[in-house]
Design an enzyme around this catalytic site. Structure first.
Site, PDB file in Angstrom:
ATOM      1  N   ASN A   1       0.805  -1.230   0.000  1.00  0.00           N
ATOM      2  CA  ASN A   1       0.000   0.000   0.000  1.00  0.00           C
ATOM      3  C   ASN A   1       0.835   1.276   0.000  1.00  0.00           C
ATOM      4  O   ASN A   1       0.427   2.272  -0.578  1.00  0.00           O
ATOM      5  CB  ASN A   1      -1.001  -0.019   1.161  1.00  0.00           C
ATOM      6  CG  ASN A   1      -0.310  -0.149   2.489  1.00  0.00           C
ATOM      7  OD1 ASN A   1       0.846  -0.538   2.578  1.00  0.00           O
ATOM      8  ND2 ASN A   1      -1.029   0.193   3.541  1.00  0.00           N
TER       9      ASN A   1
ATOM     10  N   GLU B   1       4.726  -4.303  11.967  1.00  0.00           N
ATOM     11  CA  GLU B   1       3.668  -3.321  11.713  1.00  0.00           C
ATOM     12  C   GLU B   1       2.571  -4.058  10.967  1.00  0.00           C
ATOM     13  O   GLU B   1       2.688  -4.309   9.770  1.00  0.00           O
ATOM     14  CB  GLU B   1       4.210  -2.164  10.865  1.00  0.00           C
ATOM     15  CG  GLU B   1       5.257  -1.331  11.552  1.00  0.00           C
ATOM     16  CD  GLU B   1       4.748  -0.554  12.747  1.00  0.00           C
ATOM     17  OE1 GLU B   1       3.514  -0.537  12.980  1.00  0.00           O
ATOM     18  OE2 GLU B   1       5.569   0.016  13.465  1.00  0.00           O
TER      19      GLU B   1
HETATM   20  P1  NDP Z   1       1.057  -9.616   3.491  1.00  0.00           P
HETATM   21  O1  NDP Z   1       1.091  -9.953   4.922  1.00  0.00           O
HETATM   22  O2  NDP Z   1       0.390 -10.517   2.547  1.00  0.00           O
HETATM   23  O3  NDP Z   1       2.550  -9.438   2.955  1.00  0.00           O
HETATM   24  C1  NDP Z   1       3.483  -8.552   3.540  1.00  0.00           C
HETATM   25  C2  NDP Z   1       4.863  -8.866   3.011  1.00  0.00           C
HETATM   26  O4  NDP Z   1       5.326 -10.099   3.583  1.00  0.00           O
HETATM   27  C3  NDP Z   1       4.921  -9.060   1.514  1.00  0.00           C
HETATM   28  O5  NDP Z   1       6.135  -8.533   1.015  1.00  0.00           O
HETATM   29  C4  NDP Z   1       4.886 -10.563   1.384  1.00  0.00           C
HETATM   30  O6  NDP Z   1       5.404 -11.020   0.166  1.00  0.00           O
HETATM   31  C5  NDP Z   1       5.733 -10.978   2.559  1.00  0.00           C
HETATM   32  N1  NDP Z   1       5.535 -12.353   3.020  1.00  0.00           N
HETATM   33  C6  NDP Z   1       4.445 -13.143   2.875  1.00  0.00           C
HETATM   34  N2  NDP Z   1       4.639 -14.338   3.494  1.00  0.00           N
HETATM   35  C7  NDP Z   1       5.879 -14.278   4.068  1.00  0.00           C
HETATM   36  C8  NDP Z   1       6.653 -15.190   4.856  1.00  0.00           C
HETATM   37  N3  NDP Z   1       6.192 -16.387   5.210  1.00  0.00           N
HETATM   38  N4  NDP Z   1       7.882 -14.795   5.265  1.00  0.00           N
HETATM   39  C9  NDP Z   1       8.357 -13.558   4.942  1.00  0.00           C
HETATM   40  N5  NDP Z   1       7.675 -12.678   4.190  1.00  0.00           N
HETATM   41  C10 NDP Z   1       6.446 -13.018   3.762  1.00  0.00           C
HETATM   42  O7  NDP Z   1       0.459  -8.137   3.441  1.00  0.00           O
HETATM   43  P2  NDP Z   1      -0.015  -7.305   2.176  1.00  0.00           P
HETATM   44  O8  NDP Z   1       1.149  -7.010   1.284  1.00  0.00           O
HETATM   45  O9  NDP Z   1      -1.213  -7.963   1.622  1.00  0.00           O
HETATM   46  O10 NDP Z   1      -0.412  -5.923   2.889  1.00  0.00           O
HETATM   47  C11 NDP Z   1      -1.615  -5.735   3.512  1.00  0.00           C
HETATM   48  C12 NDP Z   1      -1.493  -5.922   5.019  1.00  0.00           C
HETATM   49  O11 NDP Z   1      -0.450  -5.122   5.539  1.00  0.00           O
HETATM   50  C13 NDP Z   1      -2.741  -5.485   5.734  1.00  0.00           C
HETATM   51  O12 NDP Z   1      -3.125  -6.420   6.710  1.00  0.00           O
HETATM   52  C14 NDP Z   1      -2.334  -4.193   6.414  1.00  0.00           C
HETATM   53  O13 NDP Z   1      -3.088  -3.861   7.510  1.00  0.00           O
HETATM   54  C15 NDP Z   1      -0.906  -4.412   6.684  1.00  0.00           C
HETATM   55  N6  NDP Z   1      -0.217  -3.144   6.773  1.00  0.00           N
HETATM   56  C16 NDP Z   1       0.202  -2.684   8.005  1.00  0.00           C
HETATM   57  C17 NDP Z   1       0.793  -1.459   8.134  1.00  0.00           C
HETATM   58  C18 NDP Z   1       1.295  -0.977   9.447  1.00  0.00           C
HETATM   59  O14 NDP Z   1       2.175  -0.122   9.476  1.00  0.00           O
HETATM   60  N7  NDP Z   1       0.838  -1.472  10.575  1.00  0.00           N
HETATM   61  C19 NDP Z   1       0.976  -0.571   6.980  1.00  0.00           C
HETATM   62  C20 NDP Z   1       0.536  -1.168   5.740  1.00  0.00           C
HETATM   63  C21 NDP Z   1      -0.055  -2.405   5.673  1.00  0.00           C
HETATM   64  P3  NDP Z   1       4.447 -11.168  -1.109  1.00  0.00           P
HETATM   65  O15 NDP Z   1       3.453 -10.063  -1.089  1.00  0.00           O
HETATM   66  O16 NDP Z   1       5.411 -11.033  -2.205  1.00  0.00           O
HETATM   67  O17 NDP Z   1       3.809 -12.502  -0.931  1.00  0.00           O
END
Ligand code: NDP
Length: 482
Positions: free
Chosen positions: A154, A251
């Site tokens: 995002n 986060e």
């Molecule tokens: P995800 O949890 O799906 O993914 C986050 C990141 O982690 C991506 O780069 C993803 O890779 C990676 N990832 C996934 N599985 C693993 C693993 N097993 N080990 C290590 N890395 C992994 O989140 P989204 O990208 O869908 O983002 C949305 C979410 O993020 C929402 O829940 C939102 O609330 C949260 N968010 C929180 C924020 C905060 O500051 N608190 C700010 C912004 C978002 P890939 O996508 O390539 O699979």
């Protein structure tokens, strides 16, 4: 740059240069049209390893610089970001689909502010001297080593900056993995750092899906993992990091409450609810998606909200007039539509918006919702607001806290004593009074409960990217028992 070509020189950035990935193909699509704007490749396991090796070998030299010199390099990066502002905003819009009117003011500008803030802070970090009546102890705040940063889609460039700024200011090196949906901004950041004079290998970027992130988290050279993502991913990453006793910053997601009392300014409360739910098409972790409105203001609030939402301009994100862009991906749009369908099926009343078409979901407001409905309990991560009616303060606080999330919360009232009392009772890491979703770099940002561990931004972030060494200095004879 044309809208159809955002192709970087190569997919990864390792050891100070662009390197082509050797893993599976990764097509980058412009969310507005679905067209492929860049064809990247993921990092192979050997390349993930090469990136952490590059970071580990660069880190000692970087940490040995005077902090003021590290700060100077980060400051130069800030200037380059400002000089290239328009190009970077357009790239962010292509990568995320967010309106250019947002990416010009929010994404890279917020990232640049983090770099500016920690550039200035770097040289102010000192230890303590603890006198012991002759002998004494002094403390040194040391870097952790190699940090892994893993980002969500995002705010891809802001997240890369928010994580790298405190990490690098403190003398750590970083390997960053952006979300597979938005891989372009972090590469630009790596390029900018090198242009600013940062030694090769201090900041590296690997691309890939979750498996690449998982490989990074378990690499023996990685001392710390900072993730922005969902709660389920956070659990997995936290557990994997624990295996190696790694430090973490998490986060994660939220389902934050925004409480509007009868005495609030209607116009300000409605404006804040819009900002708290629909900015970036609602794809914001701290969004106040449970809007509790007191009985006396409830109907007027809904009426004014519907009126203002009817004016939203949706469309081409590169058009300066566009206020509401597409959803990041068809898969995410489907998830949001499923949530809207569940709201209708469970009996909530649709005040405005709805499932929309294609990549677009308009600002959507549900009323007459109950706390046990799926739309009220689960993070939707889209432009869907649930308005809930309440009668008194204690009830609002109890219902606001009845969630496993705890990222953020907001209160609107003209009664200052009540505002502070309510905020003190809310279980959330980041709170606003008569404001919402403002996250200046000077203030700590992060969640409690399932929404996270640690804080980003502010001086607090320094502690999350460093460790204390305690040095006892003996000044007298050593007395041993035998
Ligand atoms: P995800 O949890 O799906 O993914 C986050 C990141 O982690 C991506 O780069 C993803 O890779 C990676 N990832 C996934 N599985 C693993 C693993 N097993 N080990 C290590 N890395 C992994 O989140 P989204 O990208 O869908 O983002 C949305 C979410 O993020 C929402 O829940 C939102 O609330 C949260 N968010 C929180 C924020 C905060 O500051 N608190 C700010 C912004 C978002 P890939 O996508 O390539 O699979």
């Amino acid at each position: 740059m044309s809208a159809t070509n955002a192709h970087p020189p190569a997919s990864l950035f390792i050891g100070g240069e662009y390197v082509e990935g050797e893993g599976p193909a990764l097509d980058v699509r412009y969310p507005y049209t679905g067209e492929v704007i860049a064809q990247l490749r993921e990092a192979s396991p050997a390349q993930v390893e090469a990136a952490t090796r590059a970071a580990a070998s660069a880190q000692a030299e970087w940490a040995a610089l005077r902090p003021v010199e590290r700060g100077r390099i980060l400051s130069r990066a800030v200037q380059i970001i400002h000089d290239r502002a328009e190009e970077l905003a357009r790239l962010e819009t292509l990568d995320t689909g967010k309106p250019i009117q947002e990416t010009r003011v929010a994404d890279w500008p917020s990232g640049a502010e983090a770099l500016e803030y920690f550039a200035g802070l770097a040289a102010t970090v000192t230890g303590q001297m603890i006198p012991l009546g002759g002998d004494f102890v002094y403390t040194i705040r040391e870097p952790l080593g190699v940090c892994a940063g893993i980002g969500a889609w995002n705010y891809p460039s802001q997240i890369a900056c928010w994580k790298s700024a405190p990490a690098l200011a403190m003398g750590n090196a970083m390997v960053f993995k952006p979300s597979e949906e938005t891989p372009l901004g972090a590469l630009k950041l790596a390029e900018i750092f090198v242009q600013a004079g940062m030694p090769a290998g201090v900041f590296n970027v690997v691309q890939g899906r979750g498996a690449v992130g998982a490989a990074l988290v378990t690499d023996p050279r990685v001392a710390k993992v900072s993730l922005t993502g969902s709660v389920p991913t956070g659990r997995k990453v936290y557990a994997a990091a624990a295996e190696g006793m790694r430090h973490v910053t998490m986060e994660l997601g939220g389902k934050s409450p925004l409480i509007v009392f009868d005495d609030a300014s209607l116009e300000d409360a409605v404006g804040a609810a819009i900002l708290a739910n629909f900015y970036s098409s609602g794809q914001v972790c701290s969004n106040g998606t449970r809007v509790f409105v007191q009985d006396g203001l409830h109907d007027a609030f809904l009426a004014r909200l519907a009126e203002r939402c009817a004016d939203v301009r949706m469309g081409d994100p590169l058009d300066e007039a566009t206020q509401h862009g597409p959803i990041i991906s068809p898969a995410q749009a489907e998830k949001i539509r499923a949530a809207i369908a569940s709201g209708l099926a469970e009996g909530a009343r649709l005040v405005c918006g709805g499932p929309g078409e294609g990549a677009f979901i308009p600002p959507t407001v549900f009323a007459d919702a109950r706390d046990d409905m799926t739309i009220t309990r689960e993070e939707i991560f889209g432009p869907v607001m649930t308005v809930l009616r309440f009668t008194d303060e204690a009830e609002a606080v109890t219902r606001a806290n009845a969630t496993s999330f705890g990222l953020a919360a907001g209160v609107f009232t003209r009664d200052l004593a009540r505002a502070h009392r309510v905020v003190a009772a809310l279980q959330a890491g980041t709170c606003w009074i008569n404001a919402y979703n403002l996250t200046p770099v000077e203030a700590p940002f992060g969640g409690v409960k399932q929404s996270g561990i640690g804080r980003e931004n502010s001086a607090a972030a320094i502690e999350h990217y460093s460790q204390l060494k305690s040095v006892y200095v003996g000044t007298g004879p050593v007395e041993a028992p035998y």
